[in-house]
Design a protein around this motif. Sequence first.
Motif, PDB file in Angstrom:
ATOM      1  N   SER A 265       0.821  -1.208   0.000  1.00 18.59           N
ATOM      2  CA  SER A 265       0.000   0.000   0.000  1.00 18.59           C
ATOM      3  C   SER A 265       0.855   1.258   0.000  1.00 18.59           C
ATOM      4  CB  SER A 265      -0.940   0.013   1.216  1.00 18.59           C
ATOM      5  OG  SER A 265      -0.200   0.098   2.423  1.00 18.59           O
ATOM      6  N   SER A 266       2.174   1.092   0.213  1.00 20.96           N
ATOM      7  CA  SER A 266       3.089   2.235   0.180  1.00 20.96           C
ATOM      8  C   SER A 266       3.696   2.442  -1.200  1.00 20.96           C
ATOM      9  CB  SER A 266       4.223   2.031   1.200  1.00 20.96           C
ATOM     10  OG  SER A 266       3.720   1.953   2.515  1.00 20.96           O
ATOM     11  N   SER A 267       3.276   1.661  -2.186  1.00 18.53           N
ATOM     12  CA  SER A 267       3.903   1.738  -3.513  1.00 18.53           C
ATOM     13  C   SER A 267       3.048   2.515  -4.498  1.00 18.53           C
ATOM     14  CB  SER A 267       4.140   0.322  -4.055  1.00 18.53           C
ATOM     15  OG  SER A 267       2.925  -0.405  -4.126  1.00 18.53           O
ATOM     16  N   GLY A 268       2.388   3.567  -4.027  1.00 19.96           N
ATOM     17  CA  GLY A 268       1.491   4.341  -4.869  1.00 19.96           C
ATOM     18  C   GLY A 268       2.218   5.299  -5.793  1.00 19.96           C
ATOM     19  N   TRP A 269       1.432   6.131  -6.467  1.00 18.04           N
ATOM     20  CA  TRP A 269       1.973   7.014  -7.503  1.00 18.04           C
ATOM     21  C   TRP A 269       2.968   8.012  -6.941  1.00 18.04           C
ATOM     22  CZ3 TRP A 269       1.414  12.342  -7.506  1.00 18.04           C
ATOM     23  CH2 TRP A 269       0.537  12.860  -6.538  1.00 18.04           C
ATOM     24  N   LEU A 270       2.748   8.485  -5.679  1.00 16.90           N
ATOM     25  CA  LEU A 270       3.646   9.472  -5.099  1.00 16.90           C
ATOM     26  C   LEU A 270       5.045   8.897  -4.938  1.00 16.90           C
ATOM     27  CD1 LEU A 270       3.674  12.347  -3.965  1.00 16.90           C
ATOM     28  CD2 LEU A 270       3.187  11.399  -1.716  1.00 16.90           C
ATOM     29  N   GLY A 271       5.120   7.666  -4.419  1.00 19.03           N
ATOM     30  CA  GLY A 271       6.415   7.026  -4.277  1.00 19.03           C
ATOM     31  C   GLY A 271       7.040   6.677  -5.618  1.00 19.03           C
ATOM     32  N   LEU A 272       6.214   6.200  -6.548  1.00 23.26           N
ATOM     33  CA  LEU A 272       6.709   5.813  -7.875  1.00 23.26           C
ATOM     34  C   LEU A 272       7.394   6.984  -8.577  1.00 23.26           C
ATOM     35  CD1 LEU A 272       6.844   4.155 -10.532  1.00 23.26           C
ATOM     36  CD2 LEU A 272       4.476   4.849 -10.947  1.00 23.26           C
ATOM     37  N   LEU A 273       6.669   8.078  -8.774  1.00 19.12           N
ATOM     38  CA  LEU A 273       7.214   9.206  -9.516  1.00 19.12           C
ATOM     39  C   LEU A 273       8.335   9.904  -8.748  1.00 19.12           C
ATOM     40  CD1 LEU A 273       4.003  10.813 -11.067  1.00 19.12           C
ATOM     41  CD2 LEU A 273       5.604   9.204 -12.092  1.00 19.12           C
ATOM     42  N   SER A 274       8.177  10.018  -7.430  1.00 23.48           N
ATOM     43  CA  SER A 274       9.187  10.717  -6.639  1.00 23.48           C
ATOM     44  C   SER A 274      10.504   9.957  -6.611  1.00 23.48           C
ATOM     45  CB  SER A 274       8.675  10.935  -5.212  1.00 23.48           C
ATOM     46  OG  SER A 274       7.532  11.760  -5.209  1.00 23.48           O
ATOM     47  N   LEU A 275      10.452   8.639  -6.429  1.00 23.95           N
ATOM     48  CA  LEU A 275      11.687   7.867  -6.354  1.00 23.95           C
ATOM     49  C   LEU A 275      12.401   7.819  -7.702  1.00 23.95           C
ATOM     50  CD1 LEU A 275      10.676   4.936  -3.982  1.00 23.95           C
ATOM     51  CD2 LEU A 275      12.093   6.915  -3.463  1.00 23.95           C
ATOM     52  N   ILE A 276      11.646   7.757  -8.789  1.00 29.46           N
ATOM     53  CA  ILE A 276      12.280   7.828 -10.115  1.00 29.46           C
ATOM     54  C   ILE A 276      12.963   9.189 -10.277  1.00 29.46           C
ATOM     55  CG2 ILE A 276      11.840   7.921 -12.595  1.00 29.46           C
ATOM     56  CD1 ILE A 276       9.637   5.882 -12.208  1.00 29.46           C
TER      57      ILE A 276
END
Length: 412
Positions: free
Chosen positions: A24-35
Motif C-alpha cells: 500500500s506504500s507503492s502508490g503514484w507518489l512514491g513511484l514518480l518521486s523515487l524515479i
Amino acid sequence: MDNSQSGCAVRYPLPGPGILIALSSSGWLGLLSLITFGADEGYTFLGIIAITLFFKYALITGLGRYTLATGKDIFVGIAETPGPKNWAVWLLNGVYYLEIFMLGFSSLAMARLLTELVHVSIPPIAFVFVIFGTIFLLVSVNSYWFFRKFLMGAIGIIMVGLCAMLFAMPLSGHDVIFLKLLDLSTFMSVYESSIIMSSVGSGFSLLFYSVWLVNHLKGSSVPGNRREFLGQIKLDAALGMASLFLLCILYLSVGYVFLYEHGLGAPESDLTLEIVLMVTNLGFFGNGIFVVVCFVALFCSMLGGVYGRSRVLQVTLPRSIPGFVMTRKVYLATVLVLVSSAFVSQFFWSMELTRSFVSVRLLLFSLIVLILIWIDRRLQPDDRGSVWWYMIMAIGAGVSFLIGLNLLSWLV
C-alpha cells in the motif's frame, strides 16, 4: 468478518498481512518521486529509505506484541487516550478518509501505463471508472483470505518482473552513494525527506494489521508461546519491508540508469513517467516489464488502500457512534463512499494539495506514534517493548514532527 480460522490453535500464515500491506506504500507518489530522486541524485536516498523501513518494521512488531498481550486491536487502546471520548479514533478516521483522495492520481498513472502497454488510446476517465469499479467489487467480498490469494499472485508478478528488470538494467558501481543527511535549511531537502517519510514510512495503513490479528486469533489459542508467534510476525514484517525496499531500489534504478547516468535530470513530476517510458529499453520486451510491474504495484496500492481503510472503519464506526450497526449493506455503502471519493479526487486534487496534506499527515503521524508509546507503557512489564523499541519510536516521532512542521512553514 471472514478472517478467523477454526480450531483450538492457529498458525501464522506466511506471507501474512505484513508483506501485503507493505504494497500500500507503492502508490503514484512514491513511484514518480523515487524515479525523480534517482534521476537527480542517484542512490543517495537509499540510506534514508532503509532507516525509514526499519522504523516501519518496529511499528508492525509493536502492534503485534500489543495485540498478543491484550487480545485487542490497537484501536481499543487508542480509544482510551485521555481527552474527549474517541477523539484519537476520529482523528485517524479522518486521516484515512483524506488519504483516499490521493488514489485518483494513481488511477491516472495506471491509465497512462495501460495505454503504453496495449498501444491503444483509451479515454483516461473511462479506464479510471473501470479500475475503481473493479476495486469496489474486490473489496466488497469482505474476506481477507480472498484478498490474500489475489494479492499473492500480484506479488509474484511484481517480484519476477522486478528481478528481471534489475538484472536487465546496466547498473554501474561508480558514483553510487547511499547517504542523504537530513537538511532542514532548504525547501527541496525538506520536501524530499517528507516524501520519503510519507510515501515509504507512514504507518497509518499498518494499523489495520492489529485488526486482522485479533480476528485471526478469535476463539483460538496461540500455539507454543507468544514469543514464538511474535517471531512469525517479525519474519512477516521483515519480508514486507524487504519487498518494499526492493521496489524502491527498482524505482531509483530506473531514474539512475536512464536519466542520471546520461547527465539528464528529471523533469517535472507529471512528466517523469512520460520521459522514462520513452527511454526505457530492457532487451526484447522493451519497457513492457517496467510497465507491468508499475501497473500491478499501483493497483495493489489502490486495492490495499481501500480494503484496509474499509476494514478499519468496519471496526471503529460501531464503537464510535452509539447505536451504529455495521451490517452488510452499511459495509458496502462505506466501501462505495471511499471508492467514489477516490474517483472524484482526480478532478480537483493537485500537487499543491498533496504537499500540504503530506505535511499535516507527518505531524499527525508523530502524534499517533506518541500515543502508541503511551499505550505500550500501560502494558504489563513483561509485555512492553524494549528500550531500543522506545528509542526507535521516539526518534521516528521526532523526525516526522520536524519534517512536517518545516514543510508546512515553507508552504505557508
